[in-house]
Design an enzyme around this catalytic site. Structure first.
Site, mmCIF file in Angstrom:
data_model
loop_
_atom_site.group_PDB
_atom_site.id
_atom_site.type_symbol
_atom_site.label_atom_id
_atom_site.label_comp_id
_atom_site.label_asym_id
_atom_site.label_seq_id
_atom_site.Cartn_x
_atom_site.Cartn_y
_atom_site.Cartn_z
ATOM 1 N N SER A 41 41.183 39.467 35.049
ATOM 2 C CA SER A 41 42.539 38.923 35.137
ATOM 3 C C SER A 41 42.859 38.259 36.470
ATOM 4 O O SER A 41 43.835 37.518 36.570
ATOM 5 C CB SER A 41 43.567 40.029 34.866
ATOM 6 N N LYS A 51 47.522 42.632 40.694
ATOM 7 C CA LYS A 51 48.046 41.302 40.388
ATOM 8 C C LYS A 51 48.549 40.674 41.688
ATOM 9 O O LYS A 51 48.532 41.289 42.750
ATOM 10 C CB LYS A 51 49.201 41.372 39.379
#
Length: 294
Positions: free
Chosen positions: A85, A146
């Site tokens: 990701s 993230k």
């Protein structure tokens, strides 16, 4: 002759007296010399010796564990990247170092969450663009990583594959194709994105009409942050609600869930490497060692 005999006798007597004096001085020196104390015998039995050694080992181990806990809680903590990701900046198998003091201390800074700690102690707000490790709000047993895109009070939206922050399109410059591991398509397009504060980072886009390429407008609540993966079409992040029945995402991330800022790739293992396969232990991506993260 008698005179000579007397002289000889006197010489002999003088020599004898001198020898006797030397003997007395030597004896005095020996008597005055410090006497060595006999070594004290170890009177402990084998059982007591074993107990004492065990206590010493336990003390050393306890001190080491305390130091490790202090280091892990307040300074640095390692993490392994489990997914794609955050490509093209972080790849599966990267072993990263996270700075724990950047944002202060919360209950999630400890190996076991401490419920009596509320909010953050010595709080320092993250900056837009930081790569952050945090506890997933819907399941705090899971760590996510993230990039911070939206700060408290910001509005964030994706429109036709373009990121907007506070109503302004975030500039990006196309750099060309890159390998897109962990996705059906093997190639993606890399971009250099420049956030409103001027910080830049790499991101990649795989398709032009992905599910999260067009969203509504998100308003980041006070005390929360909006997170996005750099691999925009392969990241379940704040664009996805944790209540989504098909692809539950992250939603907004409370400040107390932040664990630290990712600062360095320490090393990186190739695909297929495992601790359970000793012959793969040296299957490294050598060019990713000690790589700073931005």
């Amino acid at each position: 002759m008698a005179k000579h005999d007397d002289t000889a006798n006197e010489a002999i007597a003088a020599a004898a007296n001198a020898a006797e004096q030397i003997d007395h001085e030597t004896a005095a020196t020996v008597d005055n010399a410090p006497k060595e104390e006999p070594e004290e015998a170890d009177t402990r039995d084998a059982k007591q010796v074993a107990v004492d050694e065990a206590k010493e080992i336990f003390s050393v181990v306890a001190v080491a564990l305390i130091l490790v806990m202090i280091l892990r809680t307040f300074l640095f903590q390692p993490f392994t990247i489990p997914s794609a990701s955050m490509e093209p900046n972080l790849y599966e198998g990267d072993y990263i170092i996270v700075s724990k003091w950047d944002y202060g201390i919360s209950k999630y800074s400890f190996p076991i969450a401490l419920p009596f700690i509320k909010g953050r102690i010595m709080n320092h707000a993250p900056k837009r663009g930081d790569i952050v490790v945090f506890k997933l709000p819907s399941n705090t047993k899971i760590d996510y990583i993230k990039r911070v895109i939206g700060l408290p009070g910001d509005t964030v939206q994706m429109k036709q594959d373009q990121l907007y922050v506070n109503g302004v399109a975030v500039p990006n410059t196309e750099l060309g194709p890159v390998d897109a591991k962990g996705f059906e398509a093997r190639y993606a397009t890399a971009y250099r994105e420049t956030l409103p504060d001027g910080r830049t980072h790499l991101m990649q886009d795989i398709v032009k009409d992905g599910r999260a390429d067009d969203t509504g407008e998100f308003v980041v609540p006070a005390g929360n942050y909006f997170m996005m993966g750099d691999n925009r079409d392969n990241s379940l992040d704040s664009r996805f609600s944790p209540d989504d029945p098909y692809e539950p995402g992250v939603g907004f991330v409370p400040a107390e869930n932040l664990e630290g800022r990712a600062v360095l790739i320490l090393m990186s293992w190739k695909e297929g490497s495992s601790l359970w396969k000793p012959w793969t232990w040296l299957n490294f991506h050598w060019n990713r060692f000690f790589k700073p993260l931005h």
